[in-house]
Design a protein around this motif. Structure first.
Motif, PDB file in Angstrom:
ATOM      1  N   SER A  34     -26.435 -35.226  -6.241  1.00 17.01           N
ATOM      2  CA  SER A  34     -25.081 -35.619  -6.837  1.00 17.01           C
ATOM      3  C   SER A  34     -24.029 -34.393  -6.548  1.00 17.01           C
ATOM      4  O   SER A  34     -24.438 -33.204  -7.065  1.00 17.01           O
ATOM      5  CB  SER A  34     -24.795 -35.658  -8.291  1.00 17.01           C
ATOM      6  N   ARG A  35     -23.016 -34.324  -5.424  1.00 14.92           N
ATOM      7  CA  ARG A  35     -22.427 -33.172  -5.145  1.00 14.92           C
ATOM      8  C   ARG A  35     -21.117 -32.899  -6.040  1.00 14.92           C
ATOM      9  O   ARG A  35     -20.310 -32.025  -5.608  1.00 14.92           O
ATOM     10  CB  ARG A  35     -22.059 -33.306  -3.576  1.00 14.92           C
ATOM     11  N   SER A  36     -20.760 -33.874  -6.857  1.00 17.08           N
ATOM     12  CA  SER A  36     -19.465 -33.909  -7.391  1.00 17.08           C
ATOM     13  C   SER A  36     -19.348 -33.341  -8.858  1.00 17.08           C
ATOM     14  O   SER A  36     -18.148 -33.247  -9.298  1.00 17.08           O
ATOM     15  CB  SER A  36     -18.674 -35.210  -7.391  1.00 17.08           C
ATOM     16  N   HIS A  37     -20.252 -32.970  -9.350  1.00 18.63           N
ATOM     17  CA  HIS A  37     -20.385 -32.587 -10.799  1.00 18.63           C
ATOM     18  C   HIS A  37     -21.411 -31.562 -11.078  1.00 18.63           C
ATOM     19  O   HIS A  37     -22.563 -31.550 -10.390  1.00 18.63           O
ATOM     20  CB  HIS A  37     -20.147 -33.420 -11.938  1.00 18.63           C
ATOM     21  N   GLY A  40     -25.244 -32.643 -11.213  1.00 16.68           N
ATOM     22  CA  GLY A  40     -25.916 -32.513  -9.791  1.00 16.68           C
ATOM     23  C   GLY A  40     -26.233 -31.130  -9.342  1.00 16.68           C
ATOM     24  O   GLY A  40     -27.233 -30.754  -8.832  1.00 16.68           O
ATOM     25  N   TRP A  41     -25.236 -30.342  -9.477  1.00  8.24           N
ATOM     26  CA  TRP A  41     -25.290 -28.895  -9.140  1.00  8.24           C
ATOM     27  C   TRP A  41     -26.582 -28.164  -9.834  1.00  8.24           C
ATOM     28  O   TRP A  41     -27.274 -27.513  -9.082  1.00  8.24           O
ATOM     29  CB  TRP A  41     -24.101 -28.048  -9.367  1.00  8.24           C
ATOM     30  N   GLU A  44     -29.795 -29.540  -8.395  1.00 14.22           N
ATOM     31  CA  GLU A  44     -30.091 -29.205  -6.955  1.00 14.22           C
ATOM     32  C   GLU A  44     -30.428 -27.476  -7.088  1.00 14.22           C
ATOM     33  O   GLU A  44     -31.342 -27.143  -6.246  1.00 14.22           O
ATOM     34  CB  GLU A  44     -28.607 -29.246  -6.363  1.00 14.22           C
TER      35      GLU A  44
END
Ligand SMILES: *Cc1c(COP(=O)(O)O)cnc(C)c1O
Length: 402
Positions: A34-37, A40-41, A44
């Motif tokens: 998930s790159r948008s919040h 997710g970060w 990651e």
């Protein structure tokens, strides 16, 4: 007392590993893709950290590490993925007879798919012959897969020499390092390793997670994926990442790396104490595998005139495994021991003791006591053992035909 000496089969999760994992089940549950919040970060970042921790242990770059569901998947991906990717260059793969089934079975599958597979033999200590390997490499050979440490007998293969040979001959080198990753130093650069497999639950991490090292430079190794989907893991292994598991594998790798220099000698000394204790009190005992080139955690012993399965039943507070695979109705002697030339009788008499991080001297002393008592009790019921004690040479006996 209950003693666990089956660490080569699996290990308990280290409490520090579990602590590291827990937040990723709870508040930090995000999808690493998930790159948008921030959820997710955060996930990651945790995966990135684990990649660094795994890479560090084998002198790789973090980007070289792919996460899988374990070493069975990792071995399948390395073998079938490389075979499919490089089929145009050739359809010959080389491995050896004492590999784990997670290598042997993919190789047999490749044979069914039209590949040629050479299964190299091993000597009485469990090692392959380098000259034989050199001779087996042909113009159509694409991959050599030789494990580092054997899970049953502990023998280490000379992976630096194997890697050098593979480099000289321009073939890829894969090594299953489940039993050595985190226990014995491994350097993928120095050893010319192109593909390496490891597993979380063999190093005090969780079950169901593993990693594959896939070299990205000199040469750049590519694998045909087994799983197609979202293009995760450089497109070679799709599927939402098992973030808590990966965090656990990373933490386990870091702890193992930190402890290796002290833990290796400590466990090796306990293993030697066990071996010496058994040899001092029992006759007709043989140690299987290589006398010195072996992982520190493993002791495989044959107790002549005693059946391994009976011995395990006779000391049921000691968790070990035997040299027979008690599958359904048949008692098949271990193919690994057979490959060393150990006869079926002695293969049936063998026990694998595998030690680990939580093994204590008191446990080893208790185990020696229990094994010695159980072996003596069973031998007291063995007419063959009695004959040998009386000086009869069993090999010279002319048994009467019916
Ligand atoms: C345990 C083991 C495997 C299988 O690993 P999983 O993660 O349980 O699939 C493969 N090879 C060796 C040498 C092992 O010891």
């Amino acid at each position: 007392m209950k003693v666990y000496l089956d660490y080569n089969a699996t290990t308990p999760v280290d409490p520090a590993v579990l602590e590291a994992m827990l937040p990723y089940f709870r508040e930090r549950f995000g999808n690493a893709a998930s790159r948008s919040h921030a959820f997710g970060w955060e996930a990651e970042a945790a995966v990135k950290r684990a990649r660094e921790q795994v890479a560090e242990l084998i002198n790789a770059q973090p980007e070289d590490i792919l996460f899988t569901s374990g070493a069975t998947e990792g071995n399948n991906l390395a073998l079938k993925g490389a075979a499919a990717m490089y089929a145009e260059q050739g359809k010959h793969v080389i491995t050896q007879v004492t590999e784990h089934k997670a290598v042997l079975d993919p190789c047999k599958y490749l044979e069914q798919k039209g590949y040629r597979v050479t299964f190299l033999p091993v000597d009485a200590t469990g090692r392959i012959d380098l000259a034989q390997l050199a001779e087996a490499i042909k113009p159509d050979t694409i991959l050599v897969s030789i494990m580092h440490g054997n899970n049953e007998i502990g023998t280490l293969q000379p992976i630096a020499e194997i890697g050098r040979l593979c480099k000289e001959r321009g073939v890829l080198f894969h090594t299953d390092c489940c039993q050595t990753f985190g226990k014995v130093p491994i350097d993928v650069q120095a050893c010319g390793i192109d593909l390496l497999t490891c597993s979380g639950h063999k190093i005090y991490g969780p079950k169901g997670v593993g990693a594959v090292y896939v070299r990205r430079t000199r040469p750049r190794v590519r694998l045909e994926p087994l799983l197609h989907g979202g293009g995760h893991e450089r497109g070679m292994r799709s599927g939402t990442l098992n973030v808590p598991g990966i965090v656990g594998l990373g933490a386990a790798a870091e702890i193992a790396g930190r402890q290796m220099a002290t833990e290796g000698p400590r466990v090796a000394a306990l293993r030697d104490r066990l071996r010496d204790g058994l040899l001092a009190q029992l006759d007709h005992v043989t140690v299987n595998g290589h006398p010195t080139e072996r992982i520190p955690t493993n002791l495989n012993v044959s107790f002549a005139f005693v059946e391994g399965e009976s011995l395990m039943m006779g000391m049921d507070d000691i968790a070990v495994s035997s040299g027979s695979a008690c599958t359904s109705a048949s008692l098949e002697p271990s193919y690994v021991l057979r490959a060393l030339g150990v006869g079926d009788d002695l293969a049936h008499s063998s026990i694998r003791f595998s030690l680990g991080r939580f093994t204590t001297e008191a446990e080893i002393d208790y185990t020696i006591e229990r094994v010695v008592a159980a072996v003596r009790r069973l031998r007291a019921m063995s007419p063959l053992y009695e004959m040998v004690q009386e000086g009869v040479d069993l090999k010279a006996v002319q048994w009467q035909p019916h």
